[in-house]
Write an enzyme that holds these catalytic residues in place. Structure first.
Site, PDB file in Angstrom:
ATOM      1  N   LYS A 185       0.856  -1.199   0.000  1.00 35.87           N
ATOM      2  CA  LYS A 185       0.000   0.000   0.000  1.00 35.87           C
ATOM      3  C   LYS A 185       0.883   1.236   0.000  1.00 35.87           C
ATOM      4  CE  LYS A 185      -1.652   2.989   2.777  1.00 35.87           C
ATOM      5  NZ  LYS A 185      -1.802   4.173   1.926  1.00 35.87           N
ATOM      6  N   GLU A 260       9.581   0.646  10.773  1.00 34.85           N
ATOM      7  CA  GLU A 260      10.615   1.627  10.404  1.00 34.85           C
ATOM      8  C   GLU A 260      10.005   3.001  10.606  1.00 34.85           C
ATOM      9  OE1 GLU A 260      13.600   0.953   9.714  1.00 34.85           O
ATOM     10  OE2 GLU A 260      13.754  -0.940   8.627  1.00 34.85           O
ATOM     11  N   CYS A 294      13.818   9.935   6.645  1.00 36.79           N
ATOM     12  CA  CYS A 294      13.738   9.439   8.031  1.00 36.79           C
ATOM     13  C   CYS A 294      15.099   9.532   8.701  1.00 36.79           C
ATOM     14  CB  CYS A 294      13.243   8.002   8.042  1.00 36.79           C
ATOM     15  SG  CYS A 294      14.266   6.908   7.046  1.00 36.79           S
ATOM     16  N   GLU A 394      10.785  15.256  15.237  1.00 37.92           N
ATOM     17  CA  GLU A 394      11.143  15.179  13.817  1.00 37.92           C
ATOM     18  C   GLU A 394      10.358  16.236  13.032  1.00 37.92           C
ATOM     19  OE1 GLU A 394       9.580  11.746  11.667  1.00 37.92           O
ATOM     20  OE2 GLU A 394      11.535  11.496  10.764  1.00 37.92           O
TER      21      GLU A 394
END
Ligand code: NAD
Length: 492
Positions: A185, A260, A294, A394
């Site tokens: 997906k 992750e 990331c 982040e």
């Protein structure tokens, strides 16, 4: 079709309309579609299908059936198909890169590197598929003990928008090599390259149903995919908040997980570093893909002795970065969506209100050539304490936060004083300092004297809130296997 035609809206690359299930493009169960936006122009450029639980069910059923044959296909044959797929990805690299660039916004050269990286994933796991071997165990005389790596079954891959094709490939290639079948997906912001990849896999000889792709939102497609009882493992790449939700949902069926998640990675620069190399490294670490990485190096942890000179040069270099539409291949492209742009600006505005000094950048902007697009200036924020939001959270944009360290030991303490543990960079010319830091910094991977060093050969994954499980390398192949131990009494 030229870049100018595409940018003028006169041409759009050919794109699949529908999901990819059982070896072909199919319409969704419900007639629901969504638009995909070109971040460089802030305009919709194509539409795609928003799937439903029924589409997910169909894709999982197809993968379940295909698994029974695929897992028995000789490993060398599986490898040959993956190798052929790698060739097709390379042969279609420009087309795939243009689509990625339009969907995601990143500069064309970065998109091309991602496509080549995707091909490398298929090449690497093509070669590894027939080398998955277990152990024997030293049982007493009269017994035989051995282990087998078996494919987990149907694996679901939930993919974010920042590296659509390379994240898809780094999960799908080892899953297929291990003998698993797949339902992927892609993110709703970037649905197209996963569909094109699935088409190329079938062209390479992958049997129908072994790799399926269902497009749509996290709620409509991602959530039902995680809770399907026919799914044996979910590899989720995305934010911590969604990851926690996925973890809770996967618990219902005790489904295996690889998570992750995000990062707030430090780039440690010591006084004795090679300054030019460190400057290149720090710039690339935070401004590649406009910081939407990331493993972006979003914290510069720098020793006091070199701080003033280094930061002055860093600001100078940052001010020269070119910005523009990804297809014009600037050094810095747009960010992925209007909502994400607002989120990035929010972080910087709040930092200003807390009294942070913005050394360069700090504002929303547009493509200087067209006046359009979702852009944020490359930004550097002066020294912030460890508890500051810009050190702990982040931003996922082109915003670098500085932290000043008194010495190498302090640098390690600052690097570790963060809720994430994905990667860390270290710049020093002292091998002992480098190795000691590589030992002491809590991160899934360490880069010494070159940020983002390594490739598909090197295992990748997070510690702390950056997640668990490993992708890439042979570790990544084992993530798609169940280990079975067999103990036999040989004597009758
Ligand atoms: P996100 O969590 O919003 O979405 C990721 C994916 O999850 C998308 O496909 C989305 O549709 C899907 N999703 C959303 N809600 C869901 C639900 N309830 N159930 C199942 N799936 C759902 O993340 P994003 O904004 O697309 O990506 C950015 C994040 O991804 C950042 O935090 C970044 O650090 C992280 N990321 C991590 C890695 C890594 O390897 N560690 C790589 C790339 C990105």
């Amino acid at each position: 079709m030229t870049v100018e035609d595409i940018l003028a809206g006169k041409a759009v690359p050919a794109l699949p309309k529908g999901h990819f299930i059982d070896g072909e493009v199919v319409a969704g169960f419900e007639a629901s579609s969504m638009e995909s936006f070109d971040p460089g122009r802030a305009e919709a450029f194509a539409s795609f299908t928003n799937g439903s639980a029924e589409d997910v069910g169909r894709a999982v059923a197809s993968a379940r059936t295909a698994f029974e044959t695929w897992r028995k296909t000789p490993a060398a044959e599986r490898g040959a198909i993956l190798q052929a797929a790698a060739g097709l990805i390379r042969g279609n690299a420009e087309r795939l890169a243009v689509v990625e660039c339009l969907d995601c916004g990143k500069p064309l050269n970065e998109a091309l590197a991602d496509v080549r990286g995707a091909a490398r994933s298929f090449e690497y796991y093509a070669g590894a598929s027939d080398k998955l071997q277990g152990d024997t165990f030293p049982l007493p005389h009269g017994y035989l003990g051995y282990s087998l790596y078996e494919p987990i079954g149907v694996t679901a891959h939930i993919i974010p928008w920042n590296f659509p094709i390379s994240t898809a490939a780094r999960g799908i290639a080892p899953a297929l090599a291990a003998g698993c079948s797949v339902v992927a997906k892609p993110a709703e912001q970037t649905p197209f390259t996963a569909l094109l990849l699935a088409e190329l896999l079938v062209e390479a000889g992958l049997p129908p149903g072994v790799c399926n792709v269902v497009t749509g939102t996290g709620m409509d497609v991602g959530a039902p995919l995680v809770t399907q009882s026919g799914v044996d493992q979910v590899t989720f790449t995305g934010s911590v908040e969604t990851g926690k939700h996925v973890m809770r949902s996967a618990a219902d069926n005790v489904t295996r997980l690889v998570l992750e998640l995000g990062g707030k990675s430090p780039v440690v620069v010591l006084d004795d570093c090679d300054e030019e190399r460190a400057l290149d490294g720090v710039l690339g670490a935070i401004f590649e893909n406009a910081g939407q990485v990331c493993s972006a190096g979003s914290r510069l942890v720098i020793e006091r002795g070199i701080h003033d000179r280094f930061v002055e040069k860093l600001i100078g270099r940052t001010k020269t970065l070119t910005m523009g539409h990804g297809l014009r291949d600037p050094q810095l492209g747009p960010v992925n969506s209007a909502a994400h742009l607002e989120r990035i600006a929010g972080f910087v505005d709040r930092a200003r209100e807390r009294g942070a000094e913005i050394l360069t950048g700090g504002s929303v902007t547009v493509d200087p050539e067209t006046g359009k697009g979702w852009f944020f200036e490359p930004t550097i924020v002066a020294d912030r304490p460890s508890h500051d939001e810009l050190v702990q959270e982040e931003v996922f944009g082109p915003v670098l936060t500085i932290q000043i360290a008194e010495d190498a030991e302090d640098a390690v303490a600052l690097a570790n004083d963060c809720q994430y543990g994905l990667v860390a960079g270290i710049y020093t010319s002292n091998i002992s300092s480098a190795l000691e830091m590589a030992r002491d910094v809590d991160a899934g991977q360490i880069y010494v004297n070159e940020y983002f060093a390594g490739g598909i050969e090197v295992p990748f994954g997070g510690n702390k809130r950056s997640g668990f499980g490993r992708e890439k390398g042979l570790e990544g192949l084992r993530s798609y296997c169940k280990l079975k131990s067999v103990a036999v009494r040989v004597e009758s």
